[in-house]
Write a protein that holds these residues in place. Structure first.
Motif, PDB file in Angstrom:
ATOM      1  N   LEU A 119       0.829  -1.206   0.000  1.00 29.79           N
ATOM      2  CA  LEU A 119       0.000   0.000   0.000  1.00 29.79           C
ATOM      3  C   LEU A 119       0.867   1.261   0.000  1.00 29.79           C
ATOM      4  CD1 LEU A 119      -2.738  -1.102   2.558  1.00 29.79           C
ATOM      5  CD2 LEU A 119      -2.983  -0.912   0.075  1.00 29.79           C
ATOM      6  N   ALA A 120       1.943   1.251   0.775  1.00 25.76           N
ATOM      7  CA  ALA A 120       2.847   2.407   0.801  1.00 25.76           C
ATOM      8  C   ALA A 120       3.467   2.636  -0.572  1.00 25.76           C
ATOM      9  CB  ALA A 120       3.933   2.198   1.852  1.00 25.76           C
ATOM     10  N   HIS A 121       3.856   1.555  -1.231  1.00 26.39           N
ATOM     11  CA  HIS A 121       4.464   1.662  -2.557  1.00 26.39           C
ATOM     12  C   HIS A 121       3.446   2.177  -3.575  1.00 26.39           C
ATOM     13  CE1 HIS A 121       7.085   0.758  -5.926  1.00 26.39           C
ATOM     14  NE2 HIS A 121       6.120   0.050  -6.487  1.00 26.39           N
ATOM     15  N   GLU A 122       2.232   1.665  -3.533  1.00 32.18           N
ATOM     16  CA  GLU A 122       1.206   2.086  -4.483  1.00 32.18           C
ATOM     17  C   GLU A 122       0.854   3.558  -4.296  1.00 32.18           C
ATOM     18  OE1 GLU A 122      -1.989  -0.696  -3.943  1.00 32.18           O
ATOM     19  OE2 GLU A 122      -0.672  -2.410  -4.357  1.00 32.18           O
ATOM     20  N   ALA A 123       0.808   4.019  -3.037  1.00 32.53           N
ATOM     21  CA  ALA A 123       0.513   5.426  -2.783  1.00 32.53           C
ATOM     22  C   ALA A 123       1.627   6.321  -3.305  1.00 32.53           C
ATOM     23  CB  ALA A 123       0.308   5.650  -1.285  1.00 32.53           C
ATOM     24  N   GLU A 124       2.871   5.875  -3.135  1.00 27.35           N
ATOM     25  CA  GLU A 124       4.007   6.655  -3.618  1.00 27.35           C
ATOM     26  C   GLU A 124       3.998   6.752  -5.145  1.00 27.35           C
ATOM     27  OE1 GLU A 124       8.832   6.915  -2.896  1.00 27.35           O
ATOM     28  OE2 GLU A 124       7.826   4.985  -2.638  1.00 27.35           O
ATOM     29  N   ILE A 125       3.737   5.637  -5.804  1.00 23.55           N
ATOM     30  CA  ILE A 125       3.692   5.631  -7.269  1.00 23.55           C
ATOM     31  C   ILE A 125       2.579   6.548  -7.778  1.00 23.55           C
ATOM     32  CG2 ILE A 125       3.218   4.215  -9.303  1.00 23.55           C
ATOM     33  CD1 ILE A 125       5.986   3.784  -8.088  1.00 23.55           C
ATOM     34  N   ALA A 126       1.435   6.542  -7.080  1.00 18.48           N
ATOM     35  CA  ALA A 126       0.292   7.357  -7.506  1.00 18.48           C
ATOM     36  C   ALA A 126       0.479   8.837  -7.179  1.00 18.48           C
ATOM     37  CB  ALA A 126      -0.989   6.839  -6.851  1.00 18.48           C
ATOM     38  N   GLY A 127       1.419   9.138  -6.290  1.00 20.01           N
ATOM     39  CA  GLY A 127       1.664  10.529  -5.932  1.00 20.01           C
ATOM     40  C   GLY A 127       0.615  11.139  -5.024  1.00 20.01           C
ATOM     41  N   VAL A 128      -0.074  10.294  -4.226  1.00 16.68           N
ATOM     42  CA  VAL A 128      -1.081  10.806  -3.300  1.00 16.68           C
ATOM     43  C   VAL A 128      -0.496  10.900  -1.900  1.00 16.68           C
ATOM     44  CG1 VAL A 128      -2.958   9.828  -4.660  1.00 16.68           C
ATOM     45  CG2 VAL A 128      -2.050   8.520  -2.728  1.00 16.68           C
ATOM     46  N   ARG A 129      -1.062  11.794  -1.096  1.00  9.68           N
ATOM     47  CA  ARG A 129      -0.665  11.900   0.305  1.00  9.68           C
ATOM     48  C   ARG A 129      -1.274  10.727   1.060  1.00  9.68           C
ATOM     49  NH1 ARG A 129       1.904  16.117   3.451  1.00  9.68           N
ATOM     50  NH2 ARG A 129       2.013  17.066   1.394  1.00  9.68           N
ATOM     51  N   ALA A 130      -0.437   9.967   1.761  1.00 11.76           N
ATOM     52  CA  ALA A 130      -0.892   8.758   2.453  1.00 11.76           C
ATOM     53  C   ALA A 130      -0.531   8.869   3.927  1.00 11.76           C
ATOM     54  CB  ALA A 130      -0.252   7.519   1.838  1.00 11.76           C
ATOM     55  N   VAL A 131      -1.545   9.034   4.776  1.00 17.20           N
ATOM     56  CA  VAL A 131      -1.360   9.333   6.196  1.00 17.20           C
ATOM     57  C   VAL A 131      -1.865   8.171   7.038  1.00 17.20           C
ATOM     58  CG1 VAL A 131      -1.966  10.930   8.060  1.00 17.20           C
ATOM     59  CG2 VAL A 131      -1.646  11.784   5.729  1.00 17.20           C
ATOM     60  N   ILE A 132      -1.120   7.834   8.089  1.00 15.97           N
ATOM     61  CA  ILE A 132      -1.574   6.808   9.039  1.00 15.97           C
ATOM     62  C   ILE A 132      -2.036   7.518  10.314  1.00 15.97           C
ATOM     63  CG2 ILE A 132       0.698   6.399  10.087  1.00 15.97           C
ATOM     64  CD1 ILE A 132      -1.860   3.645   9.187  1.00 15.97           C
ATOM     65  N   ASP A 133      -3.146   7.070  10.865  1.00 12.63           N
ATOM     66  CA  ASP A 133      -3.761   7.746  12.012  1.00 12.63           C
ATOM     67  C   ASP A 133      -3.088   7.286  13.307  1.00 12.63           C
ATOM     68  OD1 ASP A 133      -5.342   9.096  13.756  1.00 12.63           O
ATOM     69  OD2 ASP A 133      -7.108   7.832  13.505  1.00 12.63           O
ATOM     70  N   LEU A 134      -1.928   7.867  13.602  1.00 17.40           N
ATOM     71  CA  LEU A 134      -1.224   7.654  14.871  1.00 17.40           C
ATOM     72  C   LEU A 134      -1.229   8.991  15.601  1.00 17.40           C
ATOM     73  CD1 LEU A 134       1.686   5.406  13.569  1.00 17.40           C
ATOM     74  CD2 LEU A 134      -0.134   4.685  15.134  1.00 17.40           C
ATOM     75  N   GLN A 135      -2.382   9.340  16.144  1.00 22.92           N
ATOM     76  CA  GLN A 135      -2.625  10.690  16.626  1.00 22.92           C
ATOM     77  C   GLN A 135      -1.970  11.009  17.966  1.00 22.92           C
ATOM     78  OE1 GLN A 135      -4.843   8.245  16.741  1.00 22.92           O
ATOM     79  NE2 GLN A 135      -5.504   8.192  18.875  1.00 22.92           N
ATOM     80  N   ARG A 136      -1.607   9.994  18.749  1.00 29.38           N
ATOM     81  CA  ARG A 136      -1.099  10.275  20.099  1.00 29.38           C
ATOM     82  C   ARG A 136       0.233  11.012  20.096  1.00 29.38           C
ATOM     83  NH1 ARG A 136      -4.110   5.732  20.341  1.00 29.38           N
ATOM     84  NH2 ARG A 136      -5.661   5.661  22.025  1.00 29.38           N
ATOM     85  N   ARG A 137       1.006  10.889  19.038  1.00 28.30           N
ATOM     86  CA  ARG A 137       2.288  11.596  18.974  1.00 28.30           C
ATOM     87  C   ARG A 137       2.114  13.111  18.955  1.00 28.30           C
ATOM     88  NH1 ARG A 137       5.379  10.581  13.414  1.00 28.30           N
ATOM     89  NH2 ARG A 137       5.146   8.367  13.951  1.00 28.30           N
ATOM     90  N   PHE A 138       0.872  13.602  18.717  1.00 28.08           N
ATOM     91  CA  PHE A 138       0.643  15.038  18.662  1.00 28.08           C
ATOM     92  C   PHE A 138       0.171  15.626  19.990  1.00 28.08           C
ATOM     93  CE2 PHE A 138       0.407  13.609  14.293  1.00 28.08           C
ATOM     94  CZ  PHE A 138       1.252  14.508  13.675  1.00 28.08           C
ATOM     95  N   ALA A 139      -0.010  14.810  21.010  1.00 30.89           N
ATOM     96  CA  ALA A 139      -0.372  15.336  22.322  1.00 30.89           C
ATOM     97  C   ALA A 139       0.695  16.334  22.769  1.00 30.89           C
ATOM     98  CB  ALA A 139      -0.486  14.202  23.331  1.00 30.89           C
ATOM     99  N   PRO A 140       0.318  17.495  23.307  1.00 29.59           N
ATOM    100  CA  PRO A 140       1.311  18.496  23.711  1.00 29.59           C
ATOM    101  C   PRO A 140       2.386  17.941  24.644  1.00 29.59           C
ATOM    102  CG  PRO A 140      -0.867  19.467  23.730  1.00 29.59           C
ATOM    103  CD  PRO A 140      -1.062  17.999  23.471  1.00 29.59           C
ATOM    104  N   GLY A 141       1.987  17.083  25.590  1.00 28.33           N
ATOM    105  CA  GLY A 141       2.966  16.506  26.507  1.00 28.33           C
ATOM    106  C   GLY A 141       3.979  15.627  25.802  1.00 28.33           C
ATOM    107  N   VAL A 142       3.537  14.901  24.787  1.00 31.49           N
ATOM    108  CA  VAL A 142       4.451  14.041  24.026  1.00 31.49           C
ATOM    109  C   VAL A 142       5.444  14.899  23.246  1.00 31.49           C
ATOM    110  CG1 VAL A 142       4.615  12.373  22.132  1.00 31.49           C
ATOM    111  CG2 VAL A 142       2.828  12.120  23.865  1.00 31.49           C
ATOM    112  N   ARG A 143       4.959  15.960  22.623  1.00 36.09           N
ATOM    113  CA  ARG A 143       5.852  16.827  21.846  1.00 36.09           C
ATOM    114  C   ARG A 143       6.847  17.549  22.761  1.00 36.09           C
ATOM    115  NH1 ARG A 143       3.242  20.853  19.597  1.00 36.09           N
ATOM    116  NH2 ARG A 143       1.192  20.475  20.505  1.00 36.09           N
TER     117      ARG A 143
END
Length: 364
Positions: A119-143
């Motif tokens: 899937l990562a390879h196919e998204a890269e070939i197609a030139g689309v933005r491909a995001v994985i929902d790992l939202q916890r890394r954006f918590a202010p305390g984590v940053r």
């Protein structure tokens, strides 16, 4: 995506917006997106038109479908959110890629590392933005935790210890989560829970270089809460990792499901100049020098550009993820985790299982 200018909204279509308790799209994605001026939710889909229309009415979404392909192909959709069970991710992600739409997928990306890499390879070939929902890394305390380490608060990192216990995925399952007891559904403590909660830690301290692991299953059957149903369990409930990080620090993690009492989560970082503690609520405590108690460190206002207010942690962190994505699309930054990041995390977790099965240390 054509909507790259700051003054234009990113039009979102959500697959899997079932209006039922525990469904992540309705629990987190939609509440977060409705608060964000950069986005407009234009379409939702479920497998039944009546449930799609119910969600559409609740969140004032103009288009409702019982067919994911209609949503993906609709001209009013720029970004496709795939929020369904893991076994269906690949089909729907490929559908979005084929339509040249940017796509965000829930973690884990695929049912296997091989599928994720495809899937990562196919998204890269197609030139689309491909995001994985790992939202916890954006918590202010984590940053903040990340930046303290990067800026040398603890000096050279010597060790990182992560511990997490959860009451679910053990001897008891809720009616909505009982599918997770079946390994065939790829919703296990190894890939889902370990991945979600290790990601923010590894984002802060760096990648694992080598590891040993133990993956154990201690429950063969479980009760479904609120019913007399007993289900067969074919998934593990204990994950232990010991290894080294790329920076030479020692790393250990213990993720335990089915904890009856005292569930908690914490990360301890020991360095040559001080120590840090990231708590379950993503508050940060620390001390420098010798012999001092850890004291809570106030998160600077620069990390709180979007106030949490009354939002749950899940909705707040999801909102922060979408804010980062909007910046990426408008300014060309690379803040959000991609399918390639998902593959790296999946590869590490696969090696934990391999280490447990073979008894041999694994190198990444």
């Amino acid at each position: 995506m054509n909507k790259s200018k700051k003054d234009k909204k990113i039009r979102v279509g959500i697959i899997g917006a079932t209006p039922a308790p525990g469904h992540w799209a309705v629990h987190a994605h939609l509440p977060a997106l409705t608060l964000m001026p950069q986005y407009e939710v234009t379409a939702v889909s479920t497998t039944k038109r009546e449930t799609a229309e119910e969600t559409a009415r609740r969140f004032n979404v103009p288009h409702a479908f019982d067919n994911a392909e209609e949503l993906v192909r609709h001209p009013d959709v720029d970004l496709v959110i795939v929020s369904v069970t893991t076994s269906k991710h690949a089909e729907l992600v490929r559908m979005a890629i084929a339509a040249k739409k940017d796509v965000m997928c829930e973690w884990p990306l695929g049912i296997s590392l091989e599928e994720s890499e495809e899937l990562a390879h196919e998204a890269e070939i197609a030139g689309v933005r491909a995001v994985i929902d790992l939202q916890r890394r954006f918590a202010p305390g984590v940053r903040y935790f990340h930046d303290l380490i990067a800026e040398g608060y603890v000096g050279r990192v010597r060790s990182v210890k992560f511990r997490m216990e959860v009451p679910y995925f053990g001897g008891y399952y809720t009616p909505n989560s009982k599918h997770a007891a079946d390994a065939a559904n790829s919703h296990t403590i190894v890939n889902v829970i370990s991945g979600h909660f290790l990601d923010p830690i590894l984002t802060a301290v760096g990648e694992v270089k080598s590891l040993s692991g133990v993956v154990a299953q201690q429950f063969d059957h479980a009760h479904v809460i609120g019913t007399d149903e007993i289900i067969t369990v074919t998934v593990p409930d204990q994950v232990l990792i010991s290894g080294t990080l790329a920076n030479g620090a020692v790393f250990s993690a213990h993720i335990e499901a089915g904890k009856r009492n005292g569930s908690s989560m914490q990360t301890i970082v020991t360095g040559t100049e001080g120590d840090l503690l990231l708590s379950e609520d993503y508050t940060v405590s620390g001390a420098q020098g010798d012999g001092h108690p850890l004291e809570k460190l106030e998160i600077p206002n620069s990390y709180l550009t979007i106030p949490q207010g009354g939002l749950s942690d899940e909705v707040y962190q999801t909102r922060l993820l979408y804010d980062a994505l909007a910046k990426d699309l408008a300014e060309g930054t690379h803040l959000v985790p991609t399918f390639k990041d998902a593959c790296r995390l999946h590869r590490m977790l696969d090696l934990v299982v391999k280490a447990s099965t073979t008894g041999q240390r694994q190198e990444l």
